[in-house]
Each structure stands twice: as C-alpha cells, then as structure tokens.
Write an enzyme that holds these catalytic residues in place. Structure first.
Site, PDB file in Angstrom:
ATOM      1  N   ARG A  59       0.828  -1.213   0.000  1.00  0.00           N
ATOM      2  CA  ARG A  59       0.000   0.000   0.000  1.00  0.00           C
ATOM      3  C   ARG A  59       0.861   1.261   0.000  1.00  0.00           C
ATOM      4  O   ARG A  59       0.429   2.310  -0.470  1.00  0.00           O
ATOM      5  CB  ARG A  59      -0.989  -0.016   1.177  1.00  0.00           C
ATOM      6  N   GLU A  96       3.851  -9.812  15.083  1.00  0.00           N
ATOM      7  CA  GLU A  96       3.191 -10.259  16.314  1.00  0.00           C
ATOM      8  C   GLU A  96       3.475 -11.748  16.543  1.00  0.00           C
ATOM      9  O   GLU A  96       3.843 -12.170  17.623  1.00  0.00           O
ATOM     10  CB  GLU A  96       1.697 -10.019  16.183  1.00  0.00           C
TER      11      GLU A  96
HETATM   12  P1  AMP Z   1       3.579  -1.545  11.838  1.00  0.00           P
HETATM   13  O1  AMP Z   1       4.781  -2.287  11.389  1.00  0.00           O
HETATM   14  O2  AMP Z   1       2.936  -2.122  13.048  1.00  0.00           O
HETATM   15  O3  AMP Z   1       3.868  -0.059  11.989  1.00  0.00           O
HETATM   16  O4  AMP Z   1       2.479  -1.690  10.700  1.00  0.00           O
HETATM   17  C1  AMP Z   1       2.531  -0.895   9.560  1.00  0.00           C
HETATM   18  C2  AMP Z   1       2.182  -1.661   8.322  1.00  0.00           C
HETATM   19  O5  AMP Z   1       1.068  -2.518   8.521  1.00  0.00           O
HETATM   20  C3  AMP Z   1       1.798  -0.699   7.216  1.00  0.00           C
HETATM   21  O6  AMP Z   1       2.419  -1.149   6.027  1.00  0.00           O
HETATM   22  C4  AMP Z   1       0.284  -0.790   7.136  1.00  0.00           C
HETATM   23  O7  AMP Z   1      -0.113  -0.903   5.788  1.00  0.00           O
HETATM   24  C5  AMP Z   1      -0.096  -2.025   7.914  1.00  0.00           C
HETATM   25  N1  AMP Z   1      -1.057  -1.759   9.004  1.00  0.00           N
HETATM   26  C6  AMP Z   1      -0.836  -1.980  10.324  1.00  0.00           C
HETATM   27  N2  AMP Z   1      -1.904  -1.701  11.057  1.00  0.00           N
HETATM   28  C7  AMP Z   1      -2.851  -1.270  10.196  1.00  0.00           C
HETATM   29  C8  AMP Z   1      -4.203  -0.789  10.340  1.00  0.00           C
HETATM   30  N3  AMP Z   1      -4.801  -0.714  11.537  1.00  0.00           N
HETATM   31  N4  AMP Z   1      -4.862  -0.412   9.222  1.00  0.00           N
HETATM   32  C9  AMP Z   1      -4.266  -0.470   8.016  1.00  0.00           C
HETATM   33  N5  AMP Z   1      -3.012  -0.917   7.814  1.00  0.00           N
HETATM   34  C10 AMP Z   1      -2.303  -1.310   8.877  1.00  0.00           C
END
Ligand code: AMP
Length: 172
Positions: A59, A96
């Site tokens: 995305r 996770e």
């Molecule tokens: P993180 O590594 O936890 O910061 O997660 C970021 C990545 O996961 C990004 O590439 C987002 O596209 C996706 N992502 C994580 N949580 C969400 C959410 N609540 N809604 C949409 N995309 C998410």
C-alpha cells in the site's frame, strides 16, 4: 486534515481478530481528496529534496510512486521477501507472531544517497524501522519517514530513529 477521516473506512477484525483496519482506498477514488492528502507531502519533498523516495510494499507504493512521479524524484520499491529479481539487501523484522523480511535490489542507489521512506500507515513502527535499517544497510543516507496515517496510541515513532524527520498527515 481531520476532514480526510471521512474518507477512511474502519474495518473491524481485518486482516485478523482484534485489528481495526484503516481502509484509505476511498481517498484514492476521489482525486480532489487525494490531492489534499498529497499537497503536504509534495511540500515536504520539495523542501528536503531527497535523491530517492522508497515506498514499502504494497500500500505504500501507491502514494510513494505518485509522489516520486510528480516531484521528479527516483522511486525505489521496498518489497516483501523473494519478490525482487537479482541480488538483494534484506532486513528481518518481528511480527506479532513470527518474523518477516523486507528487501531492496542491491545497487539500487549510490552510496550516501539521501532517501526518505514512505508508507501508507504507521502503527507499531516495526515495518518502517526495518525499512530504514535496510536503506542504511544498503549504504543510503536515511533522512526521514512520511506516512499518510499515524495511529499515535501505538507509539510507532518510538521505534524509529528520533533524529530523523518523521511526518504523518492524518493522525488518530
Ligand atoms: P507496523 O509495522 O505495526 O507499523 O504496521 C505498519 C504496516 O502494517 C503498514 O504497512 C500498514 O499498511 C499495515 N497496518 C498496520 N496496522 C494497520 C491498520 N490498523 N490499518 C491499516 N493498515 C495497517
């Protein structure tokens, strides 16, 4: 920028139980709204003038590549494991449950190129941190991060190098 939240749908328990997924596709469907979202990012890019914009699969590719195109800056895709042809530089990160890996093509840029990493959303910061490590491992000068959406309560910023410029447009 809170007005833009009207164009973000919240999908409960996607892609798995307990996650409230922020679906920003309605923004991309509406050119005027997408333009509003892109304007501050365009200003950022024209003020910091990176050598490259690196977008995170998948995305992150949407706005990062659009921005690279309009601002006449090179685009580098950061992809999930085993998607890129040829030699790659890789960086593992913790999910996770289990581990994942991001990759870029080797020799994507000259040493010390100034690079900003862009993704659609900052949650825990694990993905962006791995992407930044990857840029540095490949010899790039990581100058900052930009996100369309930040989930502030997850404190993803704390997982990123605090010396860097970290921008987000829509904050929850
Ligand atoms: P993180 O590594 O936890 O910061 O997660 C970021 C990545 O996961 C990004 O590439 C987002 O596209 C996706 N992502 C994580 N949580 C969400 C959410 N609540 N809604 C949409 N995309 C998410």
């Amino acid at each position: 920028m809170d007005k833009l939240k009207e164009y973000i749908n919240e999908i409960k328990d996607f892609p798995k139980d307990g996650i409230v997924f922020k679906d920003i596709n309605p923004i991309y469907k509406n050119p005027k709204i997408w333009d509003e979202l892109m304007l501050p990012l365009q200003k950022l890019i024209s003020s910091i003038r990176p050598d490259f914009i690196a977008g995170i699969e998948s995305r992150g590719f949407i706005s990062a590549s659009a921005l690279a195109f309009t601002e006449k800056v090179g685009f580098i895709p950061i992809r999930k494991a085993n998607k890129l042809p040829g030699k790659v530089v890789s960086s593992n990160y913790q999910l996770e449950y289990g581990e994942d890996r991001l990759e870029i093509q080797m020799n994507s840029f000259e040493k010390d190129s100034r690079i900003i990493v862009i993704d659609d959303l900052l949650a825990t910061g694990g993905t962006a941190n791995a992407a930044g490590k990857l840029i540095r491992k490949a010899g790039g000068d990581l100058i900052g991060y930009a996100f369309l959406v930040e989930l502030s309560e997850l404190r993803g910023r704390c997982n990123l190098d605090s010396n860097l410029q970290i921008e987000s447009i829509i904050r929850y």
